[in-house]
Design an enzyme around this catalytic site. Sequence first.
Site, PDB file in Angstrom:
ATOM      1  N   HIS A  56       0.844  -1.207   0.000  1.00 47.50           N
ATOM      2  CA  HIS A  56       0.000   0.000   0.000  1.00 47.50           C
ATOM      3  C   HIS A  56       0.876   1.252   0.000  1.00 47.50           C
ATOM      4  CE1 HIS A  56      -4.102   1.642   1.483  1.00 47.50           C
ATOM      5  NE2 HIS A  56      -3.415   2.608   0.889  1.00 47.50           N
ATOM      6  N   HIS A  58       1.408   5.170  -1.978  1.00 48.51           N
ATOM      7  CA  HIS A  58       0.937   6.177  -2.940  1.00 48.51           C
ATOM      8  C   HIS A  58       2.159   6.847  -3.550  1.00 48.51           C
ATOM      9  CE1 HIS A  58      -3.330   5.900  -1.782  1.00 48.51           C
ATOM     10  NE2 HIS A  58      -2.860   5.661  -0.566  1.00 48.51           N
ATOM     11  N   ARG A  60       1.848   8.753  -6.350  1.00 50.58           N
ATOM     12  CA  ARG A  60       1.314  10.040  -6.858  1.00 50.58           C
ATOM     13  C   ARG A  60       1.553  10.309  -8.347  1.00 50.58           C
ATOM     14  NH1 ARG A  60      -1.996  10.126  -2.913  1.00 50.58           N
ATOM     15  NH2 ARG A  60      -1.366  11.061  -0.956  1.00 50.58           N
ATOM     16  N   HIS A 177     -10.838  -0.342   0.961  1.00 50.62           N
ATOM     17  CA  HIS A 177     -10.738   0.784   1.905  1.00 50.62           C
ATOM     18  C   HIS A 177     -12.097   0.847   2.603  1.00 50.62           C
ATOM     19  CE1 HIS A 177      -9.779   5.177   2.893  1.00 50.62           C
ATOM     20  NE2 HIS A 177     -11.076   5.090   3.155  1.00 50.62           N
ATOM     21  N   HIS A 230      -5.478  -1.086   5.649  1.00 46.84           N
ATOM     22  CA  HIS A 230      -5.277  -0.289   6.865  1.00 46.84           C
ATOM     23  C   HIS A 230      -6.348  -0.464   7.952  1.00 46.84           C
ATOM     24  CE1 HIS A 230      -7.922   2.198   4.452  1.00 46.84           C
ATOM     25  NE2 HIS A 230      -6.937   2.684   3.717  1.00 46.84           N
ATOM     26  N   ASN A 281      -6.358   8.949   7.056  1.00 48.15           N
ATOM     27  CA  ASN A 281      -7.600   8.193   6.866  1.00 48.15           C
ATOM     28  C   ASN A 281      -7.252   6.724   6.613  1.00 48.15           C
ATOM     29  OD1 ASN A 281     -10.285   7.697   6.592  1.00 48.15           O
ATOM     30  ND2 ASN A 281     -10.395   8.335   4.456  1.00 48.15           N
ATOM     31  N   ASP A 308       0.837   2.589   3.686  1.00 47.58           N
ATOM     32  CA  ASP A 308      -0.073   3.662   3.283  1.00 47.58           C
ATOM     33  C   ASP A 308       0.680   4.986   3.170  1.00 47.58           C
ATOM     34  OD1 ASP A 308      -2.305   4.992   2.426  1.00 47.58           O
ATOM     35  OD2 ASP A 308      -3.419   4.836   4.300  1.00 47.58           O
ATOM     36  N   HIS A 312       2.187  14.374   0.671  1.00 53.45           N
ATOM     37  CA  HIS A 312       1.444  15.594   0.360  1.00 53.45           C
ATOM     38  C   HIS A 312       2.412  16.767   0.409  1.00 53.45           C
ATOM     39  CE1 HIS A 312      -2.575  13.914   0.371  1.00 53.45           C
ATOM     40  NE2 HIS A 312      -2.300  13.274   1.491  1.00 53.45           N
TER      41      HIS A 312
END
Lengths: 433, 186, 305
Positions: A56, A58, A60, A177, A230, A281, A308, A312
């Site tokens: 898991h 990201h 981007r 999710h 998660h 989240n 996860d 950002h």
Amino acid sequence: MTDYLIKGARILGGEPRDILIRDGLVAEVGGGLGGAGAAVIDADGLIALPGLVDLHTHLREPGREDAETVESGTRAAALGGFTAVHAMANTSPVADTAGVVEQVWRLGQEAGYCEVRPVGAVTAGLAGRQLAELGAMADSAAGVRVFSDDGMCVSDAVLMRRALEYVKAFDGVIAQHAQESRLTEGAQMNEGAVSGRLGLTGWPAVAEEAIISRDCLLAAHVGSRLHVCHVSTAGSVEIIRWAKSKGWNVTAEVTPHHLLLTDDLVERSPLGSYNPIYKVNPPLRTREDVEALRAGLADGTIDCVATDHAPHPVESKETEWSAAAMGMIGLETALSVVHAAMVETGLLDWAAVADRMSYRPARIGRVAGQGRPVEPGEAANLTLYDPAARTEVDPRGFASKSRNTPYEGLTLPGRVVATFLRGRPTVLEGKLA
Amino acid sequence: MSEARNVSRAVLEGPDIQRALTRIAHEIIERTKGAGNIVLLGIPTRGATLAARLGERIAQFGEVKAPVGSLDITMYRDDLRLRPARPLGRTELPPDGIDDRVVVLVDDVLFSGRTVRAALDALNDVGRPKAVQLATLVDRGHRELPIRADYVGKNLPTAKSEQVKVYLEEIDGRDAVVLIKREEDQ
Amino acid sequence: MRRHLISAADLSRDDATLILDTADELARVSDRSIKKLPTLRGRTVVNLFFEDSTRTRISFEAAAKRLSADVINFSAKGSSVSKGESLKDTALTLQAMGADAVVIRHSASGAPHRLANWVDGSVVNAGDGTHEHPTQALLDAFTMRRRLGTLEDRRVTIVGDVLHSRVARSNVLLLNTLGAQVTLVAPPTLLPVTVESWPCEVSYDLDAALPKSDVVMMLRVQSERMNAAYFPSAREYSRRYGLDRDRLARMPEDAIVMHPGPMNRGMEIAAEVADCARSTIVEQVANGVTIRMAVLYLLLGGETQ
């Protein structure tokens, strides 16, 4: 290709052994090995683990290259001891076609720090209305086996049932999710004493548990594989334990941050009150949840740790809480956090860490050549870890393009010293090779 | 190494203070031609107590009732930013106010004159007296502004580094004026 | 006192008492013809309002002006904020202007905490989302103390939408600090799920709470809540939780009725109750200026920390 002779590494925390790496494979394992012409790595005091596999991540790219790229994200992964990552589908455009997943897969190949396994979207555009072309993604060069609308829940029960059924044709798995959307409208943090005091809209545990319950029942009904992303609550652990006791094909992951951090950090932390660095989240939960998650990971109810990793840009976190983006980065700190939460507490030994961070996630993702024991004949995907080191987390030193770590200033145990991807070092002496 | 310690010495005892106040009361009656048009305004905390005592004496000797009140000057100080914000004292004007009256400001110690300066500003915001006079129990010198007292209980020569403390029965349980000196011991 | 006033929880009993005592003295200033004091001359107070709240803004503005501070009103509407400027950039602008205090009203809970990271001046929370409104709690406590003499062991019943109320949160904390006994009354849907961890009693029954109350504080209930199924209808809400003449009659004779405003007459409070002699609603407004003067004086009137 250079041969490497790793001297005196403790494989899975056992007795010191030498490991000879030749032609991308583990050639020999034993005492007093001599490798003519091999580069020698002194691994005295270091633990050798199979290369870590993240289910898991990201990355981007495409779309938010300001936050992370496949290259920067896989550099971060290598520094964290990972040799394979699963790139989540919520990019822009969404990874819901063979074209996008192949692009991501190729970017991973070109960067060369880590095997990048794209995750395909379950529904077109993550919109939750119709299935994406799951088969095309499975048959593409990327060979997608994990499908997820992560960030969004596949809410529609019929759509979820069809997805679970459909991926059986190519041994795929739906990674859900789990978030009941009506119960979490405007949700900002765990619903509990802290959210009540802070006046932040609560994200109740039941919103996760209700979906997990439904999905376990659906997976059992259609005889499919379900993976739960998660897991964050004690109740979820109970439900998954029950589903597994029935022999259903359900697996689950927990993030490092849910193993260590609690929701009271939103109210009071060294990084200030209402600091969105803790906004994620599913949200950080309570101490009881953390204890249950640790116990679930220890007894195997939860199969694996998945980061996860959610990069950002700074401006997405330097805001008021409700305006901030959800998510935290985790690749470069994952092993140290698991060390602190699970090993130092006596809940897992290093063999079990290898199981939860390499063997099992590789099996769930059907990643060939990864998550294998450190034995002659296996692909040389390896991580050397110094368990005696202690490091203060300084995000300025991260390879990730983003800095949104909740561990800034915290001293964590251990340090990844070297990572080998199919016999080639991606990290040496704690730095990118 | 030298050690500093405080040495205190009473310069006025209870009876001295009583005598000083009695004398000031007589002077006020004399200077204001019978004290028929005065208002005594004490500056909290101890100035307000002294004003009350002077009022009693004037009533006794002059057979007039002089209205007594208090005037807090905290919000008018020029040194507010040198210390944390302080609690406020009470401003309590007599029911008939101070307009066209002779206001006698009463304070315990006159030193730099800055308190009196602040009091004049405060007074300006609550009315327009005919004249303002100043009574103080102790004048210890070291003025930083062109201000002088009309009535002084005792002129007390001091060093700037010394402290003068006034104790009053109503607040402190005894009457005394004490001079505190910091001495360096070798 | 600390540098900021962001939560009622920041106030010790001594701090809160000092604010109320200071306000008592300042109330006298409001009675005289010259209401201005020179205390904050040369100091700049910025009213940074991201939410419309004319009442609260003019209350702070009057307080700052009576202390001779320079007041800059920065309303988010029609400013660069509405064009997407971040709270941080707004903060840095205020910082560059040399704001000694920033009074902030924001729809996001916790915005004042964030602001305090980015400005050197004092931050005063004038209401943040559904979190807190500490000066409202202070003016309520001030109003109660003036009417009832003391808050020690006084029974205060707060009725209404506690879940979304910053006034309720600040009042529970402050009243508890000052020794009052607080009871929250609301339908269960309008209470936080963990309200039992708050330092107060909780009841669903207004009629049972009324005879045991020295103060009944009615909270504004927004009719939008009805659409989110918090209660079935305005009429049912009003019937079960509204304060009307009959219920007023069940309160002890010297008990008072409070409301932070703005009121929904006919919803949580009947017009005749709002306007009766036991209602302190107009007093609360006047006391608002006084209490905000006290807060600004105590935050800015001393040395700069």
